[in-house]
Design a protein around this motif. Structure first.
Motif: not given
Length: 280
Positions: A194-199, A231-237
């Motif tokens: 399983i691969t997971v990724s945050t929004l 890279g142009g994306y907003y990440y969670l802290p």
């Protein structure tokens, strides 16, 4: 060239092993609210075919280095609604069989069940993305995609046919899909990886999320304002992101499933994308 090296974002956080990618269609009609392809594909939610794809692809496959994997598909789902009628992805898989190509297939559809007979003869691994098993939430997030239950049912049938199967629980959205993570994981406990990724939000997906989920975004956006811009994306802290990933990893590993994370700067084993499941 239709077969291209996979590195669409050139992200410093991308940990994928080297592979190639092929998008059978242009655009994707699942119309997921959080989708990132709208930032670089015009009319991204309208599916189009590619002129001369099959004969051009066959010429490329004659020269393709069979040591490498071709991933289907990371910018446009290989099984949009129109695939039921056109069968172009099935014809691509037939070419893969003819040329002994190793394939990593990822979809958010159950249409691939039609092709299990062919997939079972290929050197491949098949995965589905399930953001949440909550059908109501899934309809809001992914309005035109088949239901999570249908995807999971098709994946179980693929495993019964002897195909290596994996899943993505992606994206993890705090206050929303994260609340269902245990139930989603339980429904996928038969997969090998399983691969997971945050929004991760871009300006266009942020706008859609605010329009569709105003109350959720009132709580969620302040977290992203305190987070990182990569890279142009907003990440969670980073601290919150890694806390979620650590919890997800623990739950996944406890079920005897290998764990991967996507563009997070976090660990994966033995691969982030499940490509280790593709037979040699």
């Amino acid at each position: 060239m239709y077969i291209r090296p996979f590195d669409p974002w050139k992200s410093k956080l991308c940990t994928c092993p080297f592979k190639y990618t092929l998008n059978v269609y242009t655009g994707c009609d699942h119309a997921c609210v959080y989708c990132y392809i709208t930032s670089y594909i015009p009319k991204a939610f309208k599916v189009r075919t590619k002129e001369g794809l099959l004969p051009k692809l066959e010429r490329e496959l004659r020269k393709f280095d069979k040591r490498f994997i071709i991933a289907l598909s990371y910018s446009s789902d290989p099984y949009p609604t129109v695939e039921r009628e056109l069968g172009i992805t099935r014809k691509v898989l037939q070419l893969f069989k003819r040329h002994d190509v190793r394939c990593l297939l990822l979809t958010k559809s159950d249409i691939f069940e039609r092709d299990i007979d062919l997939l079972s003869e290929l050197k491949c691994a098949v995965g589905v993305t399930v953001t949440t098993v909550d059908e109501g939430k899934a309809r809001l997030l992914e309005p035109n995609a088949p239901s999570p239950k249908a995807r999971i049912r098709a994946l179980k049938r693929a495993k019964e046919a002897g195909i290596s199967v994996y899943a993505r629980i992606d994206p993890i959205i705090p206050f929303y899909t994260w609340e269902d993570f245990d139930e989603t994981l339980s429904a996928l406990d038969f997969v090998s990886h399983i691969t997971v990724s945050t929004l991760k939000l871009r300006p266009d997906s942020k706008k859609r999320m605010f329009a569709k989920f105003p109350s959720l975004m009132e709580k969620l956006w302040p977290l992203y304002e305190r987070g990182e811009r990569i890279g142009g994306y907003y990440y969670l802290p980073r601290g919150l992101r890694f806390k979620l990933l650590r919890e997800a990893e623990k739950k996944i590993v406890e079920k005897g499933i290998t764990f991967g994370s996507c563009r997070e700067g976090y660990r994966s084993f033995p691969t982030c994308d499940g490509s280790h499941l593709v037979p040699l």
